[in-house]
Every structure is written in C-alpha cells, then in structure tokens.
Design a protein around this motif. Structure first.
Motif, PDB file in Angstrom:
ATOM      1  N   TRP A  48     -11.786 -31.884  17.010  1.00  0.00           N
ATOM      2  CA  TRP A  48     -11.932 -33.294  16.813  1.00  0.00           C
ATOM      3  C   TRP A  48     -12.288 -34.024  15.554  1.00  0.00           C
ATOM      4  CZ3 TRP A  48     -15.309 -37.208  15.722  1.00  0.00           C
ATOM      5  CH2 TRP A  48     -14.926 -38.485  16.420  1.00  0.00           C
ATOM      6  N   PRO A  49     -11.584 -35.013  15.238  1.00  0.00           N
ATOM      7  CA  PRO A  49     -10.630 -35.887  16.054  1.00  0.00           C
ATOM      8  C   PRO A  49      -9.215 -35.810  15.738  1.00  0.00           C
ATOM      9  CG  PRO A  49     -11.311 -36.951  13.768  1.00  0.00           C
ATOM     10  CD  PRO A  49     -11.968 -35.504  13.893  1.00  0.00           C
TER      11      PRO A  49
ATOM     12  N   ARG B 271      -7.470 -34.034  20.527  1.00  0.00           N
ATOM     13  CA  ARG B 271      -7.997 -34.648  21.967  1.00  0.00           C
ATOM     14  C   ARG B 271      -7.590 -34.141  22.978  1.00  0.00           C
ATOM     15  NH1 ARG B 271      -9.011 -40.139  19.131  1.00  0.00           N
ATOM     16  NH2 ARG B 271      -9.053 -39.427  17.046  1.00  0.00           N
TER      17      ARG B 271
ATOM     18  N   ALA C 172     -10.713 -42.589  13.910  1.00  0.00           N
ATOM     19  CA  ALA C 172     -11.926 -41.822  13.833  1.00  0.00           C
ATOM     20  C   ALA C 172     -12.032 -41.154  12.069  1.00  0.00           C
ATOM     21  CB  ALA C 172     -12.182 -40.856  14.997  1.00  0.00           C
TER      22      ALA C 172
ATOM     23  N   VAL D 251     -18.476 -34.672  19.817  1.00  0.00           N
ATOM     24  CA  VAL D 251     -17.792 -35.029  20.945  1.00  0.00           C
ATOM     25  C   VAL D 251     -18.687 -35.321  22.024  1.00  0.00           C
ATOM     26  CG1 VAL D 251     -15.748 -34.087  22.484  1.00  0.00           C
ATOM     27  CG2 VAL D 251     -15.682 -33.660  20.158  1.00  0.00           C
TER      28      VAL D 251
ATOM     29  N   LEU E 180     -12.594 -41.910  22.785  1.00  0.00           N
ATOM     30  CA  LEU E 180     -12.089 -41.262  21.534  1.00  0.00           C
ATOM     31  C   LEU E 180     -11.733 -39.843  21.724  1.00  0.00           C
ATOM     32  CD1 LEU E 180     -13.648 -43.128  18.438  1.00  0.00           C
ATOM     33  CD2 LEU E 180     -11.299 -43.346  19.552  1.00  0.00           C
ATOM     34  N   HIS E 181     -12.302 -38.984  22.637  1.00  0.00           N
ATOM     35  CA  HIS E 181     -12.466 -37.499  22.721  1.00  0.00           C
ATOM     36  C   HIS E 181     -11.060 -37.474  23.726  1.00  0.00           C
ATOM     37  CE1 HIS E 181     -13.960 -39.139  26.735  1.00  0.00           C
ATOM     38  NE2 HIS E 181     -13.544 -37.988  27.135  1.00  0.00           N
TER      39      HIS E 181
ATOM     40  N   HIS F  27      -5.478 -40.471  21.226  1.00  0.00           N
ATOM     41  CA  HIS F  27      -5.291 -40.813  19.814  1.00  0.00           C
ATOM     42  C   HIS F  27      -4.868 -42.395  19.927  1.00  0.00           C
ATOM     43  CE1 HIS F  27      -5.718 -37.283  16.992  1.00  0.00           C
ATOM     44  NE2 HIS F  27      -5.235 -36.731  18.227  1.00  0.00           N
TER      45      HIS F  27
END
Length: 455
Positions: free
Chosen positions: A15-16, A19, A314, A330, A339-340, A343
């Motif tokens: 991450w990022p 995802r 991110a 995360v 955001l985990h 995108h």
C-alpha cells in the motif's frame, strides 16, 4: 499439465500502490506488465492450460490483462469469499481429472532465471508422476525473517519451520539445507485430494459440497454460503506438514515474492545513484531511494535510503528496512477512510472510473465504458447525477425512456430514478459525471439487473 494460479490476497504490504480492488499482482510494475501477466507468460511455456482461482472483482482484472496478452482460453473458479489456499486448491483440483499434474503458483511472484526454473519443474514433474506432493524450496540468499523455511535432506523434507527471528534465520542459512517456503507446489490433483481427505477431512468434505453445488458453465462460481462453510486453512497446515508423501525440490531460480517495498526496490531498474528510474524524479544529491509516482514530479534533495510512493490520493514515506510496517499504516487507514480498498482510478467489468474531485456535497468523475459493455440497471437514494459525454455515443436509459447522448451533450438523472449507461458503439464512451447529494459513497447503488452478476 495445468497451472493453477491463485489470485487471492489484497497485497497490503505494498500500500498505497496495492489496494483491495487493485492488488499488487495486477499492478504493472515491470516494463508495463503485471506480476500476474508475467506469471501467465512464464508458465504457459511449460503448462498446457491455466486455471485461475479468483474472486469476482479480480476475475475481471484477470480477463482484461489476459486479453492484452492474447490468452483468452482459460478456466476460472470464482470464490465468493476467501478461505485460504487449501480450499482454493481443493476446489480447482475437483474440477480436473484425477491424474492431471497441476503446478500451483501464486500470481504475484517474480522469477527471473527461467532456464533454471524449467529444469526445476522437470524434476518436480518426475516426482509428481511418482505420486508425491512436491513443494519448491528457494535457495536463501540472506537471513529472511518474513518467510517460513523447509528443512531438507536432498529431496526429502525433514521439517517445516515457521517464520524465525533473525538469529534463527541466520542459523538456517548457514546450515545450507534450509530453504525458503515458496508457496509453489506440484502434484496429481487426485493425490492431493486423497491427502486432504486423510489429514483435513472437514475441509475436503465442505469443499466437495461447495463444488457439487456450484454452477459449472464457462466459469465455476462457488456460492457464498458454501464457501463460508469451508474451514479456513493454508495448504501447508492442512496437508503438507502432515503428509508422508511430500518432497521438496531445491530451487535457485532468482525468485522474489515482491512482498515489501524493500523487495520491490531490489527488483526495479536503477540509475547511477541507485535511485529507481522515474522520469518525473528530480534528484539533487540523493542516493539509493525507491521513488514511485506517475503523475506528479517528485524532487529529492540530500536524502538516502528512503521509500517515497505517491499515488495521487496517498503518499508514503519510509526508511528502507522499515517497509514491513506498512501493514500498521493500513490498519490505521481502515479506521477513517476507504483508501485501503480503492484507487482514484477504479477498474470495473465494464471499464473504469477516475475520481477527479470528492468533497462533501458533490463528487466529479471521469467514466470510460468499453465497447459493447453496460453498467448495471440501478438507482441511488442519496444523489443526483449529471452526465456530459466527451467522446463516443452513450445509450442512456432513464426509467422507461432510452435515448442516445453524443459528444458535448448531457443528461440528468434524478435521485431515485432507475437508470443505465451503455456503450453500443465500437469506441470507448468517455463522459464526465457530477454527483450531487448529501452522500456520494460507492455503496449508494441498488442494482436491479447486472450482466456481471454483482449484488
């Protein structure tokens, strides 16, 4: 020989970049190819067919990337929820002849010595023909604490060992007969199922019930309730550590699971200062850094040994050597954002959308619909939508009316109206969508009809 490719996992350690809805195996990290595509290319040279085990979201990612490779004649098994590797492999083996040799591989590993890899597979196939369960032990190049180890005497497995501390890992490397557990296997499908039934009968019986109840068309789909009834376990715990039929093939194949940014740094091309190559990186006296970003220019001054990852929504900055702690980030991200999971650009079975702006009260997206595809027939309870077509011709349904919207034309969908967007043309439809309402989350969708069998 059939290659069973396991596409599960969310890849949180990268991450990022990675995802849940775009895990690392589908991210194009190496010469505009993903690890999944490289796996397909590598194993199609030695296997007759590919059998891809995935969930619904990743299934469409796999379809798109296989189409890019011109490899579309594959088998698929879709799990509604993940239950770890033992059930995934069992379900796939149940769909194959009992004497079929299967090569089980993750979809997110990198193997660079393909000549040696081919030799290793040939030895494994000999053992598999003799009804052994074969695992591949990677010759360790350093004391790694993130892998399990296999203790061996030639091809005989003496013991499996869990992830060690650094002192123990160094002892393993020094001993010379310990190997990293690669998570790759080869065996006859029937032999594996016999051993699974012997040592983990609950997994075997529940998997058999789930398979018998599944829809077996071009794609095998396992129902949610049936998957939920299967005990969750890895192939190592369920079978390999218990069976008396296990062999290991030592494998010095330049292998990496690309399981951290430190591992990714080792594999990416670098400039003369040891920085990963990036056309948008401006380096002033900076050395040995991983710099990842495609949209913004990233400038570094007088820094060394850092990991800098920018994905638009991110930014990650870490010391090299500390990137295993990304999982902790995360866990924090999950508490307050999505955001985990996704995108700015999200891949869907019908195409993609990219969030341009997201603020309280409204959201603006670019939507691209592939030729011949259509979104679900749906409605929203909390937002109105404005669509402006940029290119292509959109077929729009609103309640009982269906009409065309051409470039530079627009339409408006009121909150609660049943609607659908479709591309009946031969070029992609590109449009701008403005959502206005008190809530613009992706879960404000009620699907009434869907070509892709989503809820």
């Amino acid at each position: 020989m059939t290659n069973i490719i396991l596409c599960g996992g969310s890849g949180t350690r990268l991450w990022p970049i990675s995802r849940t809805l775009m895990p690392k195996q589908f991210v194009k990290l190496f010469e505009d190819k993903s690890l999944f595509q490289l796996t397909i290319q590598r194993n199609s040279k030695v296997c007759d067919s590919q059998f891809i085990v995935s969930n619904t979201e990743q299934y469409f990612l796999a379809l798109d990337q296989l189409e890019e490779l011109n490899k579309t004649n594959n088998k698929y098994l879709l799990e509604s929820i993940g239950r770890n590797t033992a059930p995934a492999i069992a379900l796939a083996c149940m769909a194959l002849p009992k004497n079929e040799i299967v090569l089980v591989t993750p979809s997110d590993h990198l193997i660079k010595d393909e000549d040696e890899y081919k030799k290793v597979l040939e030895k494994a196939e000999q053992l598999a023909q003799e009804n052994y369960l074969v695992t591949f032990g990677i010759t360790p190049t350093f004391a790694e604490t993130g892998f399990g180890y296999i203790e061996a005497n030639d091809y005989d497995v003496k013991a499996f060992h869990e992830k060690p501390d650094i002192k123990t890992a160094q002892k393993y490397v020094d001993a010379g007969n310990y190997y990293w557990n690669s998570g790759m296997f080869m065996f006859k499908s029937g032999v594996f199922l016999e051993e699974l039934k012997k040592y983990s009968p609950e997994i075997y019986e529940a998997s058999l019930t789930a398979y018998d109840n599944s829809k077996k068309n071009d794609v095998i789909r396992i129902a949610h309730d049936d998957m939920a009834n299967i005990p969750e376990d890895s192939i190592d715990f369920a079978v390999m550590e218990k069976s008396q039929k296990v062999k290991v093939v030592p494998s010095d194949i330049n292998w990496s699971d690309v399981g951290s940014f430190d591992a990714l740094y080792d594999e990416l091309p670098k400039d003369t200062n040891g920085n990963t190559k990036n056309n948008k990186h401006i380096s002033i006296n900076s050395k040995n850094n991983l710099v990842y970003g495609k949209d913004k220019y990233i400038s570094t001054i007088d820094i060394e040994d850092l990991i800098i990852v920018d994905t638009g929504d991110a930014l990650l900055v870490s010391k090299k050597g500390s990137s295993q702690k990304v999982k902790q980030v995360v866990n924090e991200i999950k508490k307050t954002t999505d955001l985990h999971n996704i995108h700015l650009t999200a891949h869907r079975p019908w195409g993609t959308y990219t969030v341009l702006e997201d603020t309280p009260g409204y959201k603006i997206k670019t939507i691209v619909v592939k030729p011949g595809k259509k979104l679900s027939l749906q409605k929203h309870f909390h937002r109105n939508e404005h669509w402006i077509v940029v290119s292509g011709t959109a077929t729009v349904t609103v309640d009982t009316k269906t009409f065309l919207v051409r470039p530079n034309e627009s339409t408006y969908i009121k909150m609660g109206e049943i609607h659908r967007l479709e591309n009946e043309g031969k070029i992609p439809v590109v449009l701008i969508e403005a959502q206005v309402g008190e809530y613009t989350g992706e879960d404000d969708i009620v699907r009434l009809e869907d070509d892709f069998k989503r809820n």
